[in-house]
Design a protein around this motif. Sequence first.
Motif, PDB file in Angstrom:
ATOM      1  N   TYR A 187       0.825  -1.212   0.000  1.00 63.14           N
ATOM      2  CA  TYR A 187       0.000   0.000   0.000  1.00 63.14           C
ATOM      3  C   TYR A 187       0.861   1.264   0.000  1.00 63.14           C
ATOM      4  CZ  TYR A 187      -4.506  -2.295   0.358  1.00 63.14           C
ATOM      5  OH  TYR A 187      -5.630  -3.033   0.066  1.00 63.14           O
ATOM      6  N   ILE A 191       0.643   4.310  -2.774  1.00 59.27           N
ATOM      7  CA  ILE A 191       0.517   5.736  -2.447  1.00 59.27           C
ATOM      8  C   ILE A 191       1.636   6.525  -3.116  1.00 59.27           C
ATOM      9  CG2 ILE A 191       0.562   7.455  -0.604  1.00 59.27           C
ATOM     10  CD1 ILE A 191      -0.584   5.242   1.253  1.00 59.27           C
ATOM     11  N   SER A 301     -12.070  12.184   5.392  1.00 61.44           N
ATOM     12  CA  SER A 301     -11.504  10.966   5.966  1.00 61.44           C
ATOM     13  C   SER A 301      -9.986  10.938   5.826  1.00 61.44           C
ATOM     14  CB  SER A 301     -12.113   9.728   5.306  1.00 61.44           C
ATOM     15  OG  SER A 301     -11.837   9.688   3.920  1.00 61.44           O
ATOM     16  N   ASP A 302      -9.459  11.455   4.694  1.00 60.29           N
ATOM     17  CA  ASP A 302      -8.001  11.538   4.532  1.00 60.29           C
ATOM     18  C   ASP A 302      -7.395  12.432   5.603  1.00 60.29           C
ATOM     19  OD1 ASP A 302      -7.879   9.896   2.334  1.00 60.29           O
ATOM     20  OD2 ASP A 302      -8.086  11.518   0.887  1.00 60.29           O
ATOM     21  N   LEU A 305      -7.248  10.745   8.956  1.00 56.89           N
ATOM     22  CA  LEU A 305      -6.168   9.764   9.033  1.00 56.89           C
ATOM     23  C   LEU A 305      -4.802  10.441   9.149  1.00 56.89           C
ATOM     24  CD1 LEU A 305      -7.342   7.117   6.413  1.00 56.89           C
ATOM     25  CD2 LEU A 305      -7.392   6.918   8.908  1.00 56.89           C
ATOM     26  N   LEU A 317      -6.212   7.248  -2.414  1.00 55.62           N
ATOM     27  CA  LEU A 317      -6.722   5.925  -2.082  1.00 55.62           C
ATOM     28  C   LEU A 317      -8.245   5.930  -2.127  1.00 55.62           C
ATOM     29  CD1 LEU A 317      -4.516   4.988   1.025  1.00 55.62           C
ATOM     30  CD2 LEU A 317      -4.271   4.095  -1.295  1.00 55.62           C
ATOM     31  N   GLU A 319     -11.928   4.508  -0.753  1.00 55.20           N
ATOM     32  CA  GLU A 319     -12.389   4.223   0.607  1.00 55.20           C
ATOM     33  C   GLU A 319     -12.072   2.781   1.004  1.00 55.20           C
ATOM     34  OE1 GLU A 319     -13.679   6.374   2.910  1.00 55.20           O
ATOM     35  OE2 GLU A 319     -13.097   7.864   1.408  1.00 55.20           O
ATOM     36  N   GLU A 321      -9.553   0.984  -0.130  1.00 54.14           N
ATOM     37  CA  GLU A 321      -8.107   0.901   0.085  1.00 54.14           C
ATOM     38  C   GLU A 321      -7.709   1.494   1.436  1.00 54.14           C
ATOM     39  OE1 GLU A 321      -6.323   1.018  -4.470  1.00 54.14           O
ATOM     40  OE2 GLU A 321      -6.904   2.893  -3.488  1.00 54.14           O
ATOM     41  N   LYS A 322      -8.379   2.566   1.830  1.00 53.34           N
ATOM     42  CA  LYS A 322      -8.103   3.168   3.142  1.00 53.34           C
ATOM     43  C   LYS A 322      -8.401   2.171   4.262  1.00 53.34           C
ATOM     44  CE  LYS A 322      -9.441   7.723   1.509  1.00 53.34           C
ATOM     45  NZ  LYS A 322     -10.531   8.718   1.532  1.00 53.34           N
ATOM     46  N   LYS A 323      -9.528   1.483   4.136  1.00 50.43           N
ATOM     47  CA  LYS A 323      -9.901   0.505   5.166  1.00 50.43           C
ATOM     48  C   LYS A 323      -8.906  -0.651   5.211  1.00 50.43           C
ATOM     49  CE  LYS A 323     -14.830   1.618   5.007  1.00 50.43           C
ATOM     50  NZ  LYS A 323     -16.184   1.167   4.611  1.00 50.43           N
ATOM     51  N   LEU A 325      -5.741  -0.426   4.314  1.00 48.17           N
ATOM     52  CA  LEU A 325      -4.507   0.134   4.873  1.00 48.17           C
ATOM     53  C   LEU A 325      -4.582   0.161   6.395  1.00 48.17           C
ATOM     54  CD1 LEU A 325      -1.767   1.622   4.520  1.00 48.17           C
ATOM     55  CD2 LEU A 325      -3.059   3.763   4.441  1.00 48.17           C
TER      56      LEU A 325
END
Length: 336
Positions: A187, A191, A301-302, A305, A317, A319, A321-323, A325
Amino acid sequence: MKKILYINLKNKRIKVTHQYDEYKINLNGDNLVFEAPPLAGYGVVGLNRLSVYDKNSLSQSGSHFAHFMKCNGYDYLVLEGESQEPVYVYIDKDNISIKDAKYIYNESYDVVKELLKKELEEEKIEIAAVGMAGINKVDFAKIMFRNNKSCGKNGLGKLMATKKLKAIVLKSQENLIPYDEEKFKRYNQIIGQRIINKSNVNWYDENNSCYGCCLNCKSSTVNRIHEQGFSIEESNKINELSNYYGMDSLTLAQGINTYKKTFDTEIIDLNYFVENIIKNYEYYRPLFVNENSKVRKIKDSDEKLGFCKLLLQKNILTEKEKKCLIKCILGLSMAI
């Protein structure tokens, strides 16, 4: 589970507590809070935003501070009360001390860092400090980090100085270990490639202005001062003096313009004038309007984080992919 370090500067008591993620920490009176994002400390590319706030104001900054705050084991630093004498706080994981800061109290950020390196016999430290503007209760004083990164011009720099807290010093520590290292590496590569599609990029160079980011974005501050009618040379000087004394350069520039228009005069010696503002701030106070002192809430959300501004402007990313990560770092899901 959040780990919270409470430091009472009045009675010198130090307390560590743990709290479930879904609960907010309680703020009393003049508490000043430093909050590292939940994924800080692991070396996520572009994730370095620190939040600083009290009951009324919120400010953020990219730097190396949030990363090493988490590497020392803390999600929150909560500073309570006011010290009677100038102090600084030194944090080396579970070894926390409140030390005398009288001899560094009137020094600039760079001088403070060098003096503390010698005192602590540590070359690798991260510092958040206030300058002479905060000590002299300038409303738009800011909290300084390395490479002229800063935050807190909305009263938080002044609050930190009011506590007679010159600096918070973190010992640099090794990165935290993610739950699934292989997935985390994948991941991180995703990024990095979506930001700059190049190989052999060093996102973790010690000289990068923000941790985990090699872009070293140029500040737009000088250009914004220039837009107020100052020459480039004057704009650079105002910005330089602001960083030296620890105060917001745009607010300072606006105040200088107001002074010139009000008294129909030019300023011959900018160094002397700015120093005089700091020493006699109550007299000059009507010149300054800190327009960005409103409370701002974190929504994206970014941003929650802890990703930097550049990543907030791009869909780095999804949503999903964020989860993924979050799960490969923490080993569990987290609401974002």
